[in-house]
Motif scaffolding. Structure first.
Motif, PDB file in Angstrom:
ATOM      1  N   ASN A 154       0.807  -1.221   0.000  1.00  0.00           N
ATOM      2  CA  ASN A 154       0.000   0.000   0.000  1.00  0.00           C
ATOM      3  C   ASN A 154       0.838   1.268   0.000  1.00  0.00           C
ATOM      4  N   THR A 160      -1.567  14.458   2.432  1.00  0.00           N
ATOM      5  CA  THR A 160      -2.363  15.654   2.711  1.00  0.00           C
ATOM      6  C   THR A 160      -1.482  16.734   3.315  1.00  0.00           C
ATOM      7  N   SER A 162      -1.355  17.829   6.225  1.00  0.00           N
ATOM      8  CA  SER A 162      -0.745  17.474   7.499  1.00  0.00           C
ATOM      9  C   SER A 162       0.161  16.270   7.357  1.00  0.00           C
ATOM     10  N   ALA A 164      -0.512  13.283   6.110  1.00  0.00           N
ATOM     11  CA  ALA A 164      -1.084  11.936   6.210  1.00  0.00           C
ATOM     12  C   ALA A 164      -1.123  11.301   4.830  1.00  0.00           C
ATOM     13  N   PRO A 165      -0.710  10.054   4.697  1.00  0.00           N
ATOM     14  CA  PRO A 165      -0.706   9.400   3.387  1.00  0.00           C
ATOM     15  C   PRO A 165      -2.127   9.112   2.913  1.00  0.00           C
ATOM     16  N   ILE A 166      -2.341   9.238   1.613  1.00  0.00           N
ATOM     17  CA  ILE A 166      -3.646   8.931   1.036  1.00  0.00           C
ATOM     18  C   ILE A 166      -3.544   7.590   0.328  1.00  0.00           C
ATOM     19  N   PRO A 167      -4.339   6.612   0.746  1.00  0.00           N
ATOM     20  CA  PRO A 167      -4.227   5.283   0.135  1.00  0.00           C
ATOM     21  C   PRO A 167      -4.525   5.339  -1.362  1.00  0.00           C
ATOM     22  N   ALA A 230      -9.880  17.384   9.750  1.00  0.00           N
ATOM     23  CA  ALA A 230     -10.140  16.173   8.980  1.00  0.00           C
ATOM     24  C   ALA A 230     -11.634  15.956   8.804  1.00  0.00           C
ATOM     25  N   GLU A 233     -12.930  18.512   6.341  1.00  0.00           N
ATOM     26  CA  GLU A 233     -12.524  18.184   4.969  1.00  0.00           C
ATOM     27  C   GLU A 233     -13.346  17.035   4.412  1.00  0.00           C
ATOM     28  N   LEU A 234     -13.566  16.034   5.252  1.00  0.00           N
ATOM     29  CA  LEU A 234     -14.347  14.891   4.793  1.00  0.00           C
ATOM     30  C   LEU A 234     -15.778  15.329   4.517  1.00  0.00           C
ATOM     31  N   ARG A 237     -15.953  16.948   1.257  1.00  0.00           N
ATOM     32  CA  ARG A 237     -15.846  15.981   0.173  1.00  0.00           C
ATOM     33  C   ARG A 237     -17.143  15.205   0.001  1.00  0.00           C
TER      34      ARG A 237
ATOM     35  N   PRO B 151      -4.989   3.587   7.122  1.00  0.00           N
ATOM     36  CA  PRO B 151      -3.729   4.116   6.600  1.00  0.00           C
ATOM     37  C   PRO B 151      -2.602   3.831   7.586  1.00  0.00           C
ATOM     38  N   ASP B 167      -0.851  11.256  12.647  1.00  0.00           N
ATOM     39  CA  ASP B 167      -1.685  12.248  12.000  1.00  0.00           C
ATOM     40  C   ASP B 167      -3.078  11.715  11.799  1.00  0.00           C
ATOM     41  N   ILE B 168      -3.986  12.612  11.522  1.00  0.00           N
ATOM     42  CA  ILE B 168      -5.329  12.163  11.158  1.00  0.00           C
ATOM     43  C   ILE B 168      -5.822  13.065  10.039  1.00  0.00           C
ATOM     44  N   SER B 169      -6.324  12.454   8.998  1.00  0.00           N
ATOM     45  CA  SER B 169      -6.804  13.232   7.857  1.00  0.00           C
ATOM     46  C   SER B 169      -8.198  12.750   7.503  1.00  0.00           C
ATOM     47  N   HIS B 170      -8.752  13.366   6.500  1.00  0.00           N
ATOM     48  CA  HIS B 170     -10.089  12.932   6.089  1.00  0.00           C
ATOM     49  C   HIS B 170     -10.067  11.482   5.629  1.00  0.00           C
ATOM     50  N   VAL B 171      -8.900  11.041   5.212  1.00  0.00           N
ATOM     51  CA  VAL B 171      -8.800   9.644   4.781  1.00  0.00           C
ATOM     52  C   VAL B 171      -8.954   8.704   5.970  1.00  0.00           C
ATOM     53  N   ASN B 172      -8.274   9.024   7.080  1.00  0.00           N
ATOM     54  CA  ASN B 172      -8.434   8.197   8.273  1.00  0.00           C
ATOM     55  C   ASN B 172      -9.895   8.118   8.669  1.00  0.00           C
ATOM     56  N   LEU B 173     -10.563   9.262   8.641  1.00  0.00           N
ATOM     57  CA  LEU B 173     -11.956   9.273   9.078  1.00  0.00           C
ATOM     58  C   LEU B 173     -12.834   8.436   8.169  1.00  0.00           C
ATOM     59  N   THR B 174     -12.552   8.512   6.872  1.00  0.00           N
ATOM     60  CA  THR B 174     -13.316   7.666   5.955  1.00  0.00           C
ATOM     61  C   THR B 174     -13.152   6.202   6.358  1.00  0.00           C
TER      62      THR B 174
END
Lengths: 421, 876, 189
Positions: A154, A160, A162, A164-167, A230, A233-234, A237, B151, B167-174
């Motif tokens: 992965n 992002t 901050s 954080a990696p985006i999968p 976060a 932002e979510l 989206r 993630p 860290d925490i991003s919108h991806v983590n929350l998803t």
């Protein structure tokens, strides 16, 4: 100035969306040809620009990549020979690297972020080039960006703000379905409802975080802020997705690809991915793509120790990779768009994070950029003892996308010697 | 935004202290600059800038972390006598002491001020593993798969348990939203009675399976009563024809044992595919195994006990083909010509099945040979059968459901009885293969509540404090209830409405974050810190009770709890998670050793390596052994595979057990364990630099400075002409490089006695020229094409001039001074368990912990106790 | 008095006739029918067939003639295969038998060609003495047009077939066997 132009760009985007909602038609290709006349009244300078940023993570053998001489008359090397058809639309670099990005393999996650010292304790990555751009121009398309990988693990190129990696999406088939399969009406309704519920859940937890925040010390409040951001932002989206749910997806005649499971077929897997990327660009489903090509499966032979037979084997793999890249560029160059080609409007960045995978060196990176609207056809050679910052190229790319900035990560300005066309 | 407190006056403060000290003591510096100019700025000025340090322009603002850590380095280098360098004249001792004291004071003050404002451990969310374990424990679903979707976490100061890594991003929350849905899908019971317990006996040859296919052509045989199955002749010049015909004739259903010669590979994935999980839950798996020697048609006693591997395979896609993702359940003995039964209980998710492998056999294939099995002589592992029974439920509805819905009855949902209410959703999971069938569908069942708001109140009063790991104010519960009312109003049935509420709870910061007060931790926070340390998960009932009643305030109670937690099987999560990061075991599979150089390497060896290191740490804790055991030991934790690899006689079987080491054997401690030796090499070559740096950093707590960026890296040459040591000499000859290399090269040199997979060597293996290699313990069926190249030179000299000839002498030197080892381990455990870097001001506290530990024997279990009892651990 | 006796004898005869008629009807319900069986590729398949037939309780296996691969079954056609023509009966019975035997046994129409017209082909083969392999070899040829009956035994090293030489020949059989990976004794495979 920047704000004004952005605002102008934003209002264009809203109008197009409104138009689509009203018409509700499924659009056949070529997409933009059909759209353009409707916007004739608006500024004609709005050429849609795209960016595809690609990293192959296990290096590129420098001895077969870097040309001897600088300038436009360079002798193509074995790898560049595979791209010969696109020589005039391509700029090759030498003597470049991302300042401070060391740590051998650790550098692979900094290819688009340029954040120094990924190997150190306490490292926090920064925003990646594609996400930075997507924040500003991503809302113009159904998908602000596509984060892709060709891998069994992965990894990702995209991070992002901050850090954080985006999968990444690894399956060309799933990507295709995401881009072109219409949801059934019940599905769409269910999706919209799910998005609505998602949003209300986010509203709720957001309130909870505010409550929690009151009992924290200032430093911790700052950290919880990240959660709050976060959530917001979510929520944004989801809201955007909700709107796009209602719109029909583009129609393509191509069939969904069959995924190749065997990671050793990474050249073929990459080709499949490129095929879908081209469709995505062609249908304006997105304008920003990052692609992480993971060739860890040949990691062993990248530590070739100068053994001839291992070098041969590695070279064969890498030539295959360049062939596939050539195929992708060709497909872009054969797609017309308003008197130009898709290739003219799409920057393709291709490179690696290690100058020599054998020694794990992170300087003198093999990198090239093709298409997109630059004055190409040259080998830009910088100092191999004292490298020039590759991040400057990223500023040039952002500017090409219409984003007015002269700073990104460790950049000191735009790329010297690379002009807009 | 953090406001940086103005410490522009820090330098002035140093001077203030200096003045105070001057009034108090005798000869003392008024200002460090004269000292620096006299003894330091020759090298450390703007021009020369040795080591990147320019003392003339070094800022005095200790509020800036980088500046602070530079001053710490100045302090430490001066304090250890490392600076000025050996060859330079020494400054007067009093001057040095004076400067150090002042510096120490200033640093402490600055540190304290920073911590007062910022708190020690920054607010941090659960790591991936913590999240998964917490959900698993909360719902009693021990095998629920969640971590893979989240993630990856970052790393700070070596561990992911630090707010800087999380860290925490919108991806983590998803992903958290998805994970919560997944957990609720599994947790909620959808039928009034448990699924029927099915018990099946399966053969390794099952319909459409790989094994049946390869057995037809001689990669395996069928045996009855340890002899050739009379109705299934072994393949010779003729193979069996048509797998389908054999299945239809019931060849593989007659209870014959399946003897397999072939190890799994890209064309063979042995799966027990007749049972593919439909109902997630606990299953009892039993199998019977034996080993045999095959000699061109004769079944003979085996060369010893072989090992088979069972794994859980997760079918993906359409379920066809092989090489689906899997994880290892364990290795099991197959004794010579004697069936041994093994039993275990495991959790299985949807579409998971049991996989098999002949782990201890060398790769082997007979299908292409002219006489197939009849010309083969070699070992085989036979599986008599596999029994799979389940799902096993002690209670129904299961605990997971009760956690959410208590004792509410499960009733059929009929539209007529529920006007204007939407039916609960049910997900259909397609079974991808297998002969087991689902129970008949009884209808749509869901919990019924006569008084939803009242029931929800009661359920949330139970659930929220458990999930959030601390008492929950009534107002918060009311917030959730208000949302429930909204969902019910919108037409959701009770189950769906409660799902909304539970999902929100699982995504709220109260669940996702460790909430710890600044200053002394309250009892709940302490209970959490304790359980996330030793179980990597939420506290259990008992620990939470002790927190509620306040008993956890007593040191004796804390002691007892530490003992209880360490003795519980869940403590294995701590060992795995801690070692995975401290000793980098998470990277064990980062590269595959070169097949030509290391043909004996296989997954069984790799898994055994990791098991050794984990078992060894467990043993150190169980027996409370001291820190010298980190580098040197008189015992090792081995199975037969490792013992053979290490050249140790007399160990048989796949299970790890304690083995007393013969005199003069370097094995045992961490630095000579294969797992550690593998993660510090790159699959083809070793280098003293990463290994030496690892020893310095991970074991001694003296991390080397990173290399200067303009130094050309050394490209290792495996053609056998020059050794890495010879290539490194160039660096070490250069005085600039030598200062650092002198510190971390020596351990690396000692460890050059071990190759990339941890095998002992006196010569480097090479592909090119060299002496013929002896087989040693390498399986006779494995071809050896590598040669033996140059001699290994393992000798070296420590920075304090003590010399060593080989690894044994090096180990002895290290073991004579366990203090840095203990100190470093303490720091690592503290960083891990408190989620923060050790501050300058913590050093006294650590000294105290070390002193107490040494007073009680210096054992590692004692160290853990002392850490937990310390102020560092119990406050923030 | 004489009238009463006449009446009784009348009644008796009537009943007798009626009774005989009734008896005929009972016999007519379950009749014994002869069918061609596929899957009897060797003599040790006979107990297999008997075992399989136990799964079909409405049909009784009366007799098996291995040489002709014909068997006699007793069943009520009207009940089991209502409104079926003789061809359809064969087809439906075939389905029943296949499902009960995992497609290793079947029913086909009785051989139309008279026995004298059939030619016996014997093909030497090499293979493992394994019943399932014999099934595989048998299945390679038994459905070919012109093949009426076949046997396969690797123990004896022989595949035999009674064929209608107008419809097929040895070469075709050998080709089919080879395609199924059966090794012919002359070495070709």
């Amino acid at each position: 100035m920047a704000d004004q132009s952005l605002a102008r760009l934003q209002s264009h985007a809203m109008s197009r969306r409104t138009f689509l909602r009203g018409v509700g038609v499924t659009l056949a290709l070529p997409f933009l040809e059909a759209m353009r006349p409707a916007f004739a009244a608006e500024s004609s300078t709005e050429i849609p620009r795209r960016m595809v940023a690609i990293e192959t993570n296990m290096g590129i053998l420098p001895q077969f990549f870097f040309p001897e001489t600088a300038g436009s008359e360079y002798q193509p090397t074995p790898y560049l020979q595979r791209l010969a058809a696109h020589r005039q639309q391509m700029t090759v670099f030498s003597g470049v690297s991302l300042p401070g990005v060391t740590g051998a393999h650790a550098a692979e996650r900094c290819f688009l972020t340029g954040t120094p010292h990924p190997e150190r304790g306490g490292f926090r990555n920064g925003v990646s080039l594609d996400q930075y751009a997507a924040e500003l121009i991503g809302h113009r398309t159904r998908y602000p960006s596509l984060v892709l990988a060709m891998s069994n693990e992965n990894p990702t190129l995209s991070f992002t703000r901050s850090g954080a990696p985006i999968p990444a999406e690894k399956s060309p088939r799933k990507l295709f379905q995401k881009l072109f399969m219409q949801g059934r009406p019940e599905e769409v309704e269910a999706n919209v409802e799910a998005l609505r519920q998602g949003r209300s859940t986010l509203d709720f937890v957001s309130e909870q975080s505010k409550r929690l925040n009151r009992s924290l010390n200032p430093a911790d409040q700052h950290r919880l802020d990240q959660y709050f951001t976060a959530v917001r932002e979510l929520e944004q989206r989801l809201h955007s997705s909700q709107e796009w749910e209602r719109k029909p997806k583009p129609v393509v005649t191509a069939k969904p690809p069959e995924d190749i499971e065997d990671i050793r077929q990474f050249v073929n897997k990459t080709r499949l991915t490129f095929d879908v990327v081209k469709l995505a660009l062609e249908t304006d489903s997105t304008r920003i793509v990052s692609l992480f090509i993971d060739t860890t499966v040949i990691h062993n032979i990248t530590h070739h120790g100068n053994r001839p037979e291992v070098l041969d084997e590695l070279r064969k793999h890498e030539e295959g990779q360049f062939d596939v890249l050539a195929g992708f560029l060709k497909s872009l160059s054969e797609t017309p768009e308003e008197g130009q080609t898709l290739f003219d409007r799409t920057m393709v960045l291709y490179g690696t994070c290690m100058g020599s995978a054998n020694s794990h060196s992170n300087v003198n990176l093999p990198v090239l950029i093709a298409g997109g609207g630059f004055k190409h056809g040259q080998h830009l050679a910088f100092d191999t003892e004292n490298n020039y910052p590759l991040s400057n190229l990223y500023v040039s790319m952002l500017q090409r996308l219409g984003i007015e900035t002269d700073k990104f990560s460790t950049a000191t300005g735009t790329m010297r010697g690379l002009e807009l066309a | 935004m953090i406001k940086p407190f103005s410490h522009r006056n820090c330098f002035r403060q140093i001077c203030c202290y200096l003045i105070m000290m001057t009034l108090g003591s005798g000869a003392v510096l008024a200002d460090p600059m004269p000292f620096f100019q006299q003894h330091c700025t020759v090298c450390h000025d703007a021009g020369t800038k040795s080591g990147g340090l320019d003392l003339t322009s070094l800022s005095s603002d200790l509020a800036i972390p980088e500046t602070f850590s530079k001053w710490v380095k100045v302090h430490d280098r001066l304090a250890s006598g490392e600076m000025p360098p050996k060859k330079q004249p020494r400054p007067p001792a009093d001057d040095v002491k004076g400067l150090l004291d002042n510096l120490h004071q200033s640093l402490i003050v600055a540190d304290r001020l920073r911590l007062e404002a910022a708190g020690r451990t920054g607010l941090r969310r659960l790591t991936r593993a913590e999240y998964e374990n917490t959900v698993r424990d909360l719902f009693d679903m021990p095998g629920l798969a969640l971590a893979g979707e989240l993630p990856a976490d970052g790393s700070a100061y070596g561990f992911d348990k630090n707010s800087e890594a999380l860290d925490i991003s919108h991806v983590n929350l998803t992903k958290y939203l998805e994970a919560a849905d997944h957990a609720l899908d599994y947790a909620i019971a959808t039928r009034p009675d448990p699924p029927m317990v099915q018990k099946r006996r399966i053969s390794l040859c099952n319909s459409g399976g790989f094994v049946a296919h390869v057995v037809l052509n001689g990669d395996g045989v069928l045996l009855v009563d340890k002899k050739i199955d009379p109705e299934f002749p072994p393949s010779g010049e003729q193979g069996h024809i048509d797998e389908g015909a054999h299945e239809r004739m019931g060849t593989f259903e007659r209870g014959s044992s399946v003897g397999l010669f072939r190890h799994e590979d890209e064309s063979l994935s042995p799966y027990f595919i007749d049972h593919v999980t439909i109902y997630p839950g606990r299953y009892r798996v039993r199998t019977s195994l034996f080993a045999f020697q095959w000699d061109q048609g004769e079944v003979l006693p085996a060369r010893g006990t072989e090992a088979a591997r069972l794994s859980v395979v997760q079918l993906t896609g359409d379920g066809r083909g092989g090489q689906h993702p899997s994880y290892v359940l364990g290795y099991f003995d197959a004794p010579s010509l004697q069936s041994q039964e093994h039993e275990l209980i495991t959790w299985l998710n949807y579409n998971e099945l049991i996989g098999f492998n002949t782990a201890s056999l060398a790769p082997q294939a007979n299908y292409y040979k002219k006489k197939r099995a009849m010309e083969f002589t070699g070992p085989g592992i036979a599986c008599d059968w596999l029994d799979i029974e389940g799902p096993l439920h002690d209670v129904w509805p299961p605990i997971s459901h009760r956690r959410l819905f208590g004792e509410l009855p499960l009733v059929e949902f009929k539209a007529a009885d529920n006007p204007n209410v939407r039916a609960p959703q049910r997900k259909n999971v397609r079974q991808l293969s297998g002969k087991n069938r689902p129970d008949p569908n009884l209808g749509l069942f869901t919990v019924r509540s006569e008084d939803p708001m009242k029931d929800a109140d009661r359920l949330l009063a139970e659930f929220l404090p458990k999930a959030f790991r601390r008492p929950v104010p009534d107002t918060v519960k009311q917030d959730y209830l208000a949302q429930l009312a909204v969902r019910l109003q919108a037409g959701d049935c009770f189950e769906t409405a409660m799902r909304w509420v539970y999902r929100a709870a699982l995504c709220s910061p109260d669940f996702l974050y460790h909430i710890e007060q600044t200053g002394k931790l309250d009892h709940d926070a302490l209970a959490c810190r304790l359980s996330y340390f030793l179980w990597n998960s939420m506290p259990d009932e008992r620990l939470m009770d002790l927190a509620r009643t306040g008993e956890l305030a007593h040191p004796d109670v804390i002691d007892t709890e530490v003992e209880r937690l360490l003795n519980d099987p869940k403590s294995q999560r701590f060992i795995d998670d801690f070692l995975g990061q401290w000793l980098k075991l998470r990277q064990i599979a980062a590269n595959d050793p070169d097949k030509k150089l290391y043909p004996e390497f296989n997954p069984y060896l790799q898994d055994s390596m990791v098991a050794e290191t984990r078992a060894y740490f467990r043993e150190l804790i169980t027996r409370n052994l001291d820190a010298s055991y980190l580098v040197r030991s008189d015992f090792a934790m081995l199975n037969e595979k490792l013992a053979v690899h290490y050249g140790i006689q007399g160990v048989s079987g796949s299970q790890i057990r304690r083995v007393a080491l013969p005199e003069g054997c370097p094995r045992g401690g961490f630095i000579t364990q294969a797992a550690v030796l593998k993660v510090t090499a790159n699959g083809t070559t070793t280098s003293p630099v990463p290994r030496g740096a690892f020893v310095m950093d991970r074991l001694l707590g003296q991390p080397p400075e990173p290399p200067p960026s303009n130094v050309a890296a050394v490209e290792p040459d495996v053609r056998g002409t020059t050794t890495i040591r010879e290539q490194l000499e160039k660096h070490r000859a250069n005085q600039v490089c030598a200062s650092c290399h002198a510190k971390f090269d020596p351990p690396g040199f000692a460890l050059e006695s071990f190759d990339v997979i941890g095998g002992f060597r006196t010569r480097y293996r090479s592909i090119g020229d060299g002496l013929p290699a002896e087989r040693g313990g390498i399986d006779p069926a494995i071809g050896i094409s590598f040669k033996l190249g140059p001699l290994v030179d393992p000798q070296g000299e420590l920075p304090d001039d003590r010399r060593f000839q080989d690894i044994l002498e090096f180990q002895r030197l290290l073991a004579t001074d366990p203090d840095p080892l203990l100190r470093n381990l303490a720091r690592q455990l503290i960083v891990y368990s408190t989620g923060r870097q050790v501050a300058f001001g913590d050093r006294d506290e650590i000294d105290s912990i070390i002193a107490k530990t040494l007073k009680n024997g210096g054992g590692i279990r004692t160290l853990i106790h002392e850490i937990v009892q310390s102020r560092l651990f119990q406050s923030n | 008095m004489r009238n009463g006796l006449q009446g009784y004898s009348f009644a008796f005869v009537f009943l007798l006739v009626a009774g005989i008629g009734l008896a005929d009807e009972k016999l007519a319900e379950r009749s014994t029918l002869k069918h061609q069986v596929t899957g009897l590729f060797s003599k040790d398949r006979i107990p297999d067939l008997q075992k399989t037939m136990q799964k079909l309780p409405d049909i009784e296996l009366v007799k098996i003639d291995f040489d002709t691969s014909e068997a006699e079954f007793r069943y009520d056609a009207g009940k089991l295969f209502p409104n079926a023509t003789p061809d359809q009966i064969v087809e439906q019975f075939d389905n029943l038998l296949r499902n009960a035997s995992r497609h290793t046994f079947g029913i086909k129409p009785i051989c139309k060609t008279p026995r004298e017209k059939l030619m016996l082909v014997e093909i030497p083969v090499v293979g493992l003495d394994c019943k399932a392999c014999c099934l595989a070899a048998y299945e390679a040829i038994y459905k070919l047009e012109g093949v009426e009956r076949a046997t396969a035994s690797f123990k004896d090293g022989l595949v035999t077939a009674w064929i209608d030489s107008e419809k097929t020949d040895r070469t075709k059989l050998e080709a089919a066997l080879k395609q199924r990976n059966v090794t012919l004794k002359d070495g070709s495979q």
